[in-house]
Design an enzyme around this catalytic site. Structure first.
Site, short mmCIF file in Angstrom:
data_model
loop_
_atom_site.label_atom_id
_atom_site.label_comp_id
_atom_site.label_asym_id
_atom_site.label_seq_id
_atom_site.Cartn_x
_atom_site.Cartn_y
_atom_site.Cartn_z
N HIS A 19 0.82 -1.22 0.00
CA HIS A 19 0.00 0.00 0.00
C HIS A 19 0.86 1.27 0.00
CE1 HIS A 19 -4.05 -1.83 0.79
NE2 HIS A 19 -3.26 -2.85 1.06
N ASP A 21 3.53 9.52 -0.80
CA ASP A 21 2.34 8.76 -0.38
C ASP A 21 2.13 7.62 -1.35
OD1 ASP A 21 0.07 8.28 1.16
OD2 ASP A 21 -0.58 10.36 1.10
C1 GDG Z 1 -2.16 3.99 3.35
C2 GDG Z 1 -1.13 4.67 2.43
C3 GDG Z 1 -2.75 4.51 0.55
C4 GDG Z 1 -9.07 10.33 7.23
N1 GDG Z 1 -9.52 11.19 8.14
C5 GDG Z 1 -10.68 10.73 8.59
C6 GDG Z 1 -10.96 9.54 7.93
N2 GDG Z 1 -9.95 9.31 7.11
C7 GDG Z 1 -9.84 8.18 6.18
C8 GDG Z 1 -9.99 8.67 4.76
C9 GDG Z 1 -9.20 7.65 3.97
C10 GDG Z 1 -8.19 7.12 4.98
O1 GDG Z 1 -8.57 7.59 6.26
C11 GDG Z 1 -6.79 7.65 4.71
O2 GDG Z 1 -6.30 7.01 3.57
P1 GDG Z 1 -5.05 7.55 2.77
O3 GDG Z 1 -4.94 6.75 1.53
O4 GDG Z 1 -5.23 8.99 2.49
O5 GDG Z 1 -3.77 7.40 3.71
P2 GDG Z 1 -3.12 6.28 4.73
O6 GDG Z 1 -3.92 6.13 5.96
O7 GDG Z 1 -1.73 6.74 4.96
O8 GDG Z 1 -3.14 4.89 3.91
C12 GDG Z 1 -1.82 5.45 1.34
C13 GDG Z 1 -3.66 3.75 1.48
O9 GDG Z 1 -2.91 3.07 2.50
C14 GDG Z 1 -4.48 2.71 0.73
O10 GDG Z 1 -3.67 1.85 -0.01
O11 GDG Z 1 -3.55 5.31 -0.30
O12 GDG Z 1 -0.88 6.02 0.47
O13 GDG Z 1 -0.26 5.52 3.19
O14 GDG Z 1 -10.04 6.60 3.54
O15 GDG Z 1 -11.35 8.72 4.45
N3 GDG Z 1 -12.08 8.82 8.14
C15 GDG Z 1 -12.96 9.33 9.05
N4 GDG Z 1 -12.74 10.46 9.75
C16 GDG Z 1 -11.62 11.20 9.56
O16 GDG Z 1 -11.44 12.23 10.21
N5 GDG Z 1 -14.11 8.66 9.28
#
Ligand code: GDG
Length: 531
Positions: free
Chosen positions: A169, A383
């Site tokens: 990921h 990222d």
């Molecule tokens: C890893 C990789 C890759 C965020 N704030 C809130 C909230 N979120 C949820 C978002 C999103 C998730 O968290 C964050 O996903 P990201 O992809 O932006 O980042 P990572 O957590 O670092 O994830 C990344 C991912 O894995 C998938 O392969 O894209 O690059 O680092 O879904 O919606 N959800 C809620 N409240 C919040 O305040 N409910």
């Protein structure tokens, strides 16, 4: 088109539910976790088992709670129990103080503690044991992420014949970065024991292949005849390395954003902010997300373009994360100091430039902010993908928001046509991009966000899961004598002191002990199924 005949065994560091101590007992917390949503499409076609750490050390109440939570799901939840020391050294230590910073090109944040590596091997062995106790030859085992890079090697050593897939990921670094890892060859060799290796972008897959070429002799990389996929050969080993950019359930986000109650929340958010131009940042508290750099860019906007003062507001949501790790504590101080400095310098009666929330929002509130925002500021220093960028696009049902996106997010190449791409280290350029978004004509904003929404709609998470599962189905079943062949050509280095076990008949076979486990405690089990 081939298909997998058995079930799906999904393996991730954490289960999609968490069990925690609560009010003198233990309680199950449901988490809507991104991975659970991402895999919905795969589970519909292939029910099975989800193996992972439930969130707390061994407790007799865990299994009954998981059995209860499994009802109504297409998979049975199965726990791998970890001690507190294992969580500290495997999860916080090896995974998040070594691999996470190194794979995000931040080697100075790494703590290459050899004790972490020992426990990482032991915990990967534990996960492999849990898989081997349930996996049948016709099942597909899908392992997720950097916590579990050694699981396939352990499984093959034990004679497991299931097809094994791995999805990373996070980014995969270039050789200059990867070669700093003291256990670099061992990790590459262990990864090559997967039949299918999935990466977020072509750049990550290319970096992986470059590392193989640089560090392993006799590696052969060939075109697989499918765009974004290569066959990698090393001795008798053959893996398919492919690019599979993860995504979101577009329809679910878009339909949710259209609900009347979200419309009401959008009105109330905009009213509370006096209808000012709303810039939105949503991130885990992580040094890879570029939060201080983004705040510095905002400070430049307010200094250089005084006409924007009182007219723009940044809502920055930061979800607490990995708070036990020193780097993360320091980051929180840095972010909060910058927020207070900027607000201290620019706040005027009736206007505060930054609204800072250090907590997780409800899904409803998050979607309302996505819909209400004029600009999403997504500026990670590096990222894997960044799902927030895609969620913002899906939730922009009024089609007027601008996406400012880091060129170092995995989503960058995919969304380059509608987004404004920026180098997050170039804070004056980010400031300029913010100003341009503020003055962008409505038609231009609409044109761009429509392009973005079409991209995300077409490349949704259902497509991601299906394409990975399809690539897995096309892989030939590993032969019964695979381990014997491998032993002849490529000695394993990941589990010091442990001899490889040539795969004999499955029934009554023993699992090689993990490093650090007494050799006499090798587990035995009877294989399920009739292979
Ligand atoms: C890893 C990789 C890759 C965020 N704030 C809130 C909230 N979120 C949820 C978002 C999103 C998730 O968290 C964050 O996903 P990201 O992809 O932006 O980042 P990572 O957590 O670092 O994830 C990344 C991912 O894995 C998938 O392969 O894209 O690059 O680092 O879904 O919606 N959800 C809620 N409240 C919040 O305040 N409910």
């Amino acid at each position: 088109m081939n298909s997998i005949k058995g079930g799906l065994i999904n393996v991730s560091n954490r289960l999609p539910v968490q069990i925690r101590k609560h009010a003198g007992g233990v309680r199950l917390f449901r988490s809507s976790g991104g991975l659970a949503t991402a895999l919905n499409a795969a589970w519909q076609e292939q029910p099975g088992i989800w193996i992972g750490w439930p969130g707390m050390a061994q407790d007799p109440q865990i299994q009954p709670l998981l059995r209860k939570a499994s009802r109504g799901r297409p998979y049975t939840l199965q726990a791998v129990s970890l001690t507190d020391d294992e969580v500290a050294k495997f999860y916080a230590g090896f995974a998040n103080e070594i691999i996470w910073p190194l794979f995000h090109d931040m080697p100075t944040r790494c703590n290459f503690d050899p004790a972490y590596w020992e426990v990482y091997q032991r915990v990967n062995h534990k996960f492999a044991q849990a898989v081997q106790e349930t996996a049948k030859a016709e099942d597909f085992v899908w392992i997720h992420d950097y916590h579990l890079m050694l699981v396939a090697e352990n499984l093959r050593q034990a004679g497991c014949r299931s097809r094994l897939g791995f999805f990373l990921h996070i980014p995969f670094p270039a050789p200059d970065m990867f070669e700093k890892l003291p256990w670099r060859e061992a990790i590459l060799e262990a990864l090559l024991r997967f039949d299918l290796l999935g990466f977020q972008t072509d750049r990550d897959r290319g970096n992986f292949e470059d590392c193989l070429r640089k560090l392993l002799p006799d590696i052969v990389v060939e075109d697989a005849g499918v765009p974004g996929q290569h066959v990698v050969r090393h001795g008798a080993l053959r893996s398919l390395a492919g690019t599979f950019p993860i995504s979101i359930d577009f329809d679910e986000f878009a339909n949710h954003a259209l609900r009347p109650e979200i419309g009401e929340s959008v009105k109330s958010i905009r009213k509370d902010l006096n209808d000012r131009f709303l810039l939105l940042g949503v991130d885990r508290m992580d040094y890879t997300k570029g939060i201080p750099e983004r705040l510095k860019a905002l400070r430049i906007v307010l200094e250089r373009f005084p006409e924007l003062r009182r007219r723009i507001t940044l809502v920055q949501v930061v979800v607490p994360s990995r708070e036990e790790i020193p780097n993360y504590k320091e980051l929180r101080h840095e972010v909060e100091l910058l927020v207070s400095q900027i607000n201290g310098e620019f706040t005027q009666p009736g206007w505060v430039p930054i609204h800072y929330m250090h907590r997780s929002l409800s899904r409803e509130d998050l979607i309302a902010y996505y819909r209400a925002a004029d600009v999403a500021l997504i500026t990670p220093l590096k990222d894997g993908m960044n799902l927030v960028a895609k969620e913002f696009c899906a939730a922009q049902v009024d089609e007027r928001g601008v996406l400012i996106l880091s060129e170092f997010a995995g989503a960058g190449p995919e969304l380059r046509h509608g987004a404004t791409l920026v180098n997050p280290n170039d804070t004056p350029a980010v400031a300029t991009a913010i100003r341009e978004a503020c003055i962008m004509p409505l038609e231009e904003k609409q044109r761009r966000i429509r392009v973005l929404r079409e991209i995300v709609r077409g490349h949704n998470v259902q497509r991601w899961a299906r394409s990975f599962m399809q690539a897995a189905a096309d892989i030939p079943q590993p032969p019964a004598d695979q381990e014997t062949k491998v032993e002849e050509s490529t000695p394993s280095r990941t589990t010091p002191g442990v001899a490889l076990v040539a795969s004999g008949p499955r029934r009554g076979m023993s699992f090689p002990p993990a490093y650090g486990e007494p050799g006499t405690r090798a587990l035995t089990w009877l294989a399920r199924g009739g292979d």
